[in-house]
Design a protein around this motif. Structure first.
Motif, PDB file in Angstrom:
ATOM      1  N   ALA A  51     -18.481  -0.872  10.724  1.00 53.99           N
ATOM      2  CA  ALA A  51     -19.166  -1.742  11.679  1.00 53.99           C
ATOM      3  C   ALA A  51     -20.279  -2.527  11.020  1.00 53.99           C
ATOM      4  CB  ALA A  51     -19.734  -0.903  12.830  1.00 53.99           C
ATOM      5  N   THR A 132     -16.779  -5.904  14.436  1.00 52.47           N
ATOM      6  CA  THR A 132     -18.095  -6.483  14.714  1.00 52.47           C
ATOM      7  C   THR A 132     -18.389  -6.208  16.189  1.00 52.47           C
ATOM      8  OG1 THR A 132     -17.053  -8.646  15.135  1.00 52.47           O
ATOM      9  CG2 THR A 132     -17.954  -8.253  12.941  1.00 52.47           C
ATOM     10  N   PRO A 133     -19.170  -5.185  16.504  1.00 49.73           N
ATOM     11  CA  PRO A 133     -19.280  -4.709  17.889  1.00 49.73           C
ATOM     12  C   PRO A 133     -20.075  -5.596  18.828  1.00 49.73           C
ATOM     13  CG  PRO A 133     -20.672  -3.397  16.437  1.00 49.73           C
ATOM     14  CD  PRO A 133     -19.872  -4.302  15.557  1.00 49.73           C
ATOM     15  N   MET A 143     -24.300  -4.082  21.274  1.00 51.75           N
ATOM     16  CA  MET A 143     -23.032  -3.420  21.045  1.00 51.75           C
ATOM     17  C   MET A 143     -22.233  -3.261  22.333  1.00 51.75           C
ATOM     18  SD  MET A 143     -22.288   0.222  19.109  1.00 51.75           S
ATOM     19  CE  MET A 143     -23.036  -0.375  17.581  1.00 51.75           C
ATOM     20  N   LEU A 147     -16.345  -0.127  20.031  1.00 47.09           N
ATOM     21  CA  LEU A 147     -16.498   0.678  18.817  1.00 47.09           C
ATOM     22  C   LEU A 147     -16.652   2.166  19.128  1.00 47.09           C
ATOM     23  CD1 LEU A 147     -16.987   1.038  15.731  1.00 47.09           C
ATOM     24  CD2 LEU A 147     -19.408   0.572  16.211  1.00 47.09           C
ATOM     25  N   VAL A 158     -17.628   6.751  11.515  1.00 48.37           N
ATOM     26  CA  VAL A 158     -18.065   5.356  11.576  1.00 48.37           C
ATOM     27  C   VAL A 158     -19.032   5.095  10.432  1.00 48.37           C
ATOM     28  CG1 VAL A 158     -19.237   3.587  12.942  1.00 48.37           C
ATOM     29  CG2 VAL A 158     -17.840   5.320  14.089  1.00 48.37           C
TER      30      VAL A 158
END
Length: 228
Positions: A51, A132-133, A143, A147, A158
């Motif tokens: 991420a 790409t959250p 966010m 994710l 993660v």
């Protein structure tokens, strides 16, 4: 018709972007911080979610060593701009899973969100998935639930990746995207997490938002890039 909707223009621009990115990655002097967190994941192999905030999308491939890390795909939106970027990143060895991870988007399923979730979970059985959250439309550094939802369902770790470089070009986009310039300084900062068993989604989103922003801020501090 917008230029990026033309397949010929898409292909030509994607080639130029990929070659520019490759040149910049090779000439930037990189600093790595807490890379051991990533090395452990690369050594174990298997699924991992990677991420970074949408503004650092053009720096993302620099964080993944193809020769010693597991294969990785990128979750890319279904927009025409997404198609353009998909072609560019594919030339750098990162194919795409198309769709949006933004569960906050009520129309996500119509844009491929449901299929992207299925394909993303399938990818996580064998390798990495870059997300790409806060994409594809923002708000910046906020966010969505995609994710943490994938982390919860897959059980995959993660990696939060902070990316920065200086000098750089700042686009006048919603995320103020950073494009690298050659022969400068670059930084990659790592953090690692798993979805906590029994945790509320809202708590995880808040914690992970803070951690991802922290590694990005640290990368900016290393190279001296002004925070926006």
């Amino acid at each position: 018709m917008r230029p990026l909707r033309n397949p010929v223009v898409q292909t030509s621009m994607a080639w130029l972007l990929s070659e520019w990115m490759r040149f910049c990655y090779a000439t930037i002097r990189w600093t790595h911080e807490n890379e051991q967190a990533a090395e452990e994941v690369w050594a174990e192999g298997g699924g991992v979610l990677c991420a970074f905030w949408h503004s650092r999308l053009a720096l993302g491939p620099a964080s993944w060593p193809m020769k010693r890390a597991q294969p990785i795909k990128g979750l890319v939106s279904l927009s025409p701009d997404g198609e353009f970027f998909t072609k560019a990143v594919a030339r750098l060895g990162i194919p795409a899973v198309r769709g949006s991870s933004a569960k906050k988007d009520k129309a996500a399923s119509s844009k491929g969100g449901t299929q992207a979730l299925r394909d993303g979970l399938k990818q996580l059985k064998v390798g990495g998935l870059a997300v790409t959250p806060d994409g594809p439309r923002g708000p910046s550094r906020q966010m969505a639930e995609g994710l943490p939802l994938m982390a919860k369902l897959s059980g995959a770790p993660v990696l939060f990746i902070g990316l920065s470089c200086k000098p750089a070009i700042r686009l006048n986009s919603w995320d103020r995207a950073v494009l690298p310039l050659p022969f400068g300084k670059g930084a990659i900062v790592w953090d690692k997490a798993w979805y906590p068993e029994g945790a509320e989604m809202s708590e995880v989103v808040a914690d992970w938002t803070e951690r991802l922003t922290a590694v990005e801020a640290r990368a900016d501090a290393i190279v001296g890039l002004e925070r926006i």
